[in-house]
Design an enzyme around this catalytic site. Structure first.
Site, PDB file in Angstrom:
ATOM      1  N   ASP A 286     -10.888   7.557  -3.920  1.00 17.41           N
ATOM      2  CA  ASP A 286      -9.595   8.099  -3.540  1.00 17.41           C
ATOM      3  C   ASP A 286      -9.774   9.616  -3.413  1.00 17.41           C
ATOM      4  O   ASP A 286     -10.705  10.197  -3.935  1.00 17.41           O
ATOM      5  CB  ASP A 286      -8.514   7.716  -4.568  1.00 17.41           C
TER       6      ASP A 286
HETATM    7  C1  GLC Z   1      -3.981   9.641  -1.696  1.00 18.75           C
HETATM    8  C2  GLC Z   1      -3.650   8.293  -2.293  1.00 18.75           C
HETATM    9  C3  GLC Z   1      -4.296   7.144  -1.584  1.00 18.75           C
HETATM   10  C4  GLC Z   1      -4.398   7.459  -0.104  1.00 18.75           C
HETATM   11  C5  GLC Z   1      -5.385   8.595   0.047  1.00 18.75           C
HETATM   12  C6  GLC Z   1      -5.514   9.034   1.510  1.00 18.75           C
HETATM   13  O1  GLC Z   1      -4.205  10.559  -2.700  1.00 18.75           O
HETATM   14  O2  GLC Z   1      -3.886   8.134  -3.677  1.00 18.75           O
HETATM   15  O3  GLC Z   1      -3.507   5.982  -1.848  1.00 18.75           O
HETATM   16  O4  GLC Z   1      -4.852   6.321   0.603  1.00 18.75           O
HETATM   17  O5  GLC Z   1      -5.059   9.712  -0.772  1.00 18.75           O
HETATM   18  O6  GLC Z   1      -4.316   9.543   1.958  1.00 18.75           O
END
Ligand code: GLC
Length: 754
Positions: A286
């Site tokens: 993430d």
């Molecule tokens: C964010 C979220 C995740 C998302 C990613 C890309 O921090 O935690 O769910 O898919 O970054 O946007």
């Protein structure tokens, strides 16, 4: 004998050929992957593990750095996220095609509940319990996203959540592993369509692996502390369901579990996901989570963070740059074997081949298709229907002297309606969090609640509007105007709630009451003596006891997306009989959290509010939630009868057929969600007081009776014992058939025998 010999032989030949061709096709992708891998330098391999956010929009803390274009041209980037529109995607892909090996980029986006056409937030959709509708919602989202250059969505989010203080509760399917698993499977099937490589399919991404929704205190990104047994029983099943559905990718979670950050958790990523579950896709971190292991205090620097993550099975680095900056050195220092790098690269290349991007890097960049798909009226129709299905009717009390009839549905010929509240004319608010901002697209395609009601009522109806107050703040200057139009009206519709960005990522709240003076506005409107229907707009369960106890009719509208106004009007005026049921428990007070239906009984259970002595309860608070898991009303009523079990004793390899009658005893055709709960009376591990093990959503016309059938097998009786074995233990079981987890209509017992 001879007669059937030849056809059988023919069939065997055909099947063998099919198997050979499938294997050949699969083998050819594996061979292609190997052939590309052999040509790659170490730097190019590591480039495939590197994902950047496009500079135009961020969904996390942004790192401004040097020119991404030159890095793409040098083969140092494998994927981008948040790139919008076919032209921009094409421009980046063209640069990738100038690189030494011309390895195409994959483009990821959080298409969580719609691309342009916006569907209800996932928690609202979960309240529809309508798996076909949920699949269709994801299917349309994928169709629009793939037409806009996207080939990978960071969805479905399948985190079980039992704490509405956590803002991301809006993004999942609620508190229950069974319902959550069914919905997870449905969403993956929707996003990925028939097969990866179809131009209207996108890779799905099961997230956030794992147990992100169990953050202590409901505080986003906070630690998670739980036994492996609870992890397996409650938090992993929806992830396993995505693997069963063939999900292409996983995303690990920001949190630590028992002190191990998920990004560095090889038990999760290698032992369970890639080992036991045999997952062949790839895992992306993430946003920045690899680098965040330094904050966790789990590693000392980026070098150690990269080592820890790649060793634990995290294949791609979203935005932290630690793979790009450290993996070459780690390989040279013999800290990371090249085999780990190769495995990660092969997993990523495999998906790029499966998506057909090597054959045609621009297959998702068709501006003409983009315009067609983003303006398909069928998509809006589907969004309107699932939005109606996601609405939960919480209250519709008989009006005084109304002969048992509730305020809803409203007549379309009402003379004067006063539509009041800060969300009545809002547009974007209806999209909720995790909507997709499309550059150059305004919000006028969104149907406001005001427009929806205006579209619905007859020309003879006068529609009056007043904002009344803001969502937040204590300004009551608008009350007078609201009261003024209320006095002129035959009925008041009051639309209140939280702001759409009060739930979502990094939106944890310690206070989940309806904000501002909105409930005070309700109070002064009730004082006019006019009947009031309250719409509550939110991304989470809120606490609204004044409203719940005093308004005659309450409709939980969540955030319903771009067709919100029409869907709300369809329900309020009876063109759609509300069928939604809560996928998460609504607490009476934030002090009750965590509160969920499938709890253990404890050694000192509390069964009522009459006695709080020496039992598991708060001395100053009811033991009951405001609204139970599985609760939701209809404009009609349903009667359950004639429960029958094929047998009362079941062997481990046997099953019990359950049947019952459900009769629509009211005046409206409607849909009922019949829920099958089971309680294991005695187990080597304490068992919950009830567990959802099956459900059916059925349409039953007024006066009609339908026979509903379920099957109980060993799977439905099994749980993880202390040794983490999935077992069904002989003994007594309770069968509870309910209209909610609390409203049990029919009961029986049966026994699992050795
Ligand atoms: C964010 C979220 C995740 C998302 C990613 C890309 O921090 O935690 O769910 O898919 O970054 O946007």
């Amino acid at each position: 004998m001879k007669k059937i010999y030849l056809p059988a032989l023919f069939l065997i030949l055909v099947l063998t050929n099919q198997i050979y061709r499938v294997n050949a096709q699969q083998k050819s992708i594996a061979q292609k992957v190997d052939s590309v891998l052999r040509l790659m330098t170490l730097e190019e391999k590591i480039g495939q593990l590197n994902q950047y956010n496009d500079d135009n929009e961020a969904t996390g803390p942004v790192t401004l750095d040097n020119d991404k274009i030159s890095q793409i041209r040098n083969g140092q980037v494998g994927s981008l996220l948040n790139t919008k529109g076919t032209d921009r995607v094409r421009s980046f892909q063209k640069v990738a095609m100038e690189s030494h090996l011309k390895i195409p980029l994959i483009f990821g986006q959080d298409v969580i509940h719609g691309y342009k056409t916006t569907f209800p937030i996932p928690l609202a959709e979960a309240c529809s319990w309508d798996l076909d509708a949920i699949t269709l919602s994801a299917r349309i989202s994928a169709t629009e996203a793939s037409a806009s250059g996207i080939n990978w969505t960071f969805a479905p989010m399948v985190d079980i959540a039992r704490d509405p203080r956590w803002g991301r509760v809006m993004e999942g399917a609620g508190e229950d592993p069974y319902l959550g698993s069914k919905i997870a499977f449905a969403r993956v099937k929707g996003f990925q369509g028939n097969k990866l490589g179809d131009t209207n399919s996108v890779m799905a991404c099961a997230k956030h692996f794992a147990a992100y929704g169990a953050a202590i205190g409901g505080r986003d990104y906070n630690s998670v502390d739980m036994s492996d047994r609870l992890l397996w029983e409650v938090y992993l099943p929806p992830f396993k369901a995505t693997v069963d559905a063939g999900v292409a990718t996983f995303m690990n979670s920001f949190n630590d579990i028992n002190g191990v950050p998920s990004t560095a958790n090889s038990y999760l990523q290698r032992d369970i996901l890639k080992g036991k579950w045999g997952f062949k896709g790839f895992v992306v971190s993430d946003w920045g989570s690899i680098g965040e292991m330094i904050n966790h205090g789990n590693v000392k620097d980026g070098y150690e963070a990269a080592w820890s993550a790649i060793t634990a099975g995290c294949d791609m680095d979203m935005e932290s740059r630690n793979y790009k900056n450290n993996l070459v050195q780690l390989v040279k220092d013999k800290k990371v074997p090249i085999t780990l790098i190769d495995d990660a690269v092969k997993r990523i290349l495999q998906k790029k081949f499966e998506m057909g991007l090597f054959d045609d890097p621009y297959k998702f960049c068709n501006a003409e298709r983009e315009q067609i798909e983003l303006n398909d009226p069928e998509h809006a129709k589907a969004a309107r229907l699932i939005a109606s299905k996601s609405i939960v009717l919480l209250k519709n009390d008989p009006l005084p002297g109304g002969a048992g009839v509730g305020l809803l549905p409203l007549s379309k010929n009402i003379k004067t309606i006063a539509f009041i509240g800060p969300l009545v004319k809002a547009l974007k608010q209806n999209k909720g969090f995790w909507d997709v901002e499309i550059p150059g697209l305004d919000s006028n395609f969104i149907v406001s609640q005001w427009e929806g009601i205006k579209n619905k009522v007859g020309t003879g109806t006068k529609l009056l509007y007043a904002k009344g107050c803001g969502i937040e703040g204590d300004n009551k200057d608008g009350f007078a105007e609201a009261i003024e139009i209320a006095k002129q009206a035959d009925v008041i519709i009051l639309s209140i709630g939280e702001r759409r960005d009060m739930s979502g990522e990094a939106k944890s709240r310690s206070n989940i009451n309806i904000p501002g003076v909105q409930e005070e506005l309700l109070k002064v409107l009730l004082a006019t003596g006019k009947p009031v229907v309250v719409l509550i707009n939110a991304g989470r369960p809120l606490v609204f006891n004044y409203t719940a106890d005093n308004a005659p009719a309450i409709v939980y509208t969540w955030w319903l997306g771009s067709e919100a106004g029409n869907a709300i009007a369809d329900v309020l005026f009876g063109d759609y009989n509300p069928s939604g049921k809560l996928a998460i428990t609504f607490p009476l007070s934030v002090g009750q959290i965590p509160i969920y239906y499938s709890h253990f009984n404890t050694g000192r259970p509390a069964y009522s509010d009459d006695n709080h002595n020496y039992n598991s309860s708060y001395n100053d608070l009811s033991i009951f939630p405001k609204y139970d898991f599985g609760y939701g009303l209809s404009y009609t009523t349903f009667e359950y009868s004639n429960l029958q079990l094929s047998n009362k004793k079941m062997k481990a390899n046997g099953q019990i057929e359950v049947s019952l009658n459900v009769t629509n005893t009211g005046k409206f055709d409607g849909e009922e969600i019949v829920q099958l709960y089971i309680r294991d009376k005695v187990g080597s591990i304490c068992r919950p007081v009830n567990e959802l093990k099956d459900f059916q959503k059925i349409k039953i016309n007024a006066g009609e009776t339908k026979i509903i059938k379920f099957n109980i097998d060993k799977e439905k009786l099994s749980f993880y014992n202390q040794k983490l074995q999935w077992v069904a233990e002989p003994g007594e079981f309770e069968l509870n058939i309910g209209a909610s987890s609390k409203d049990i209509r029919l009961k029986d017992n049966f026994e699992l025998v050795k």
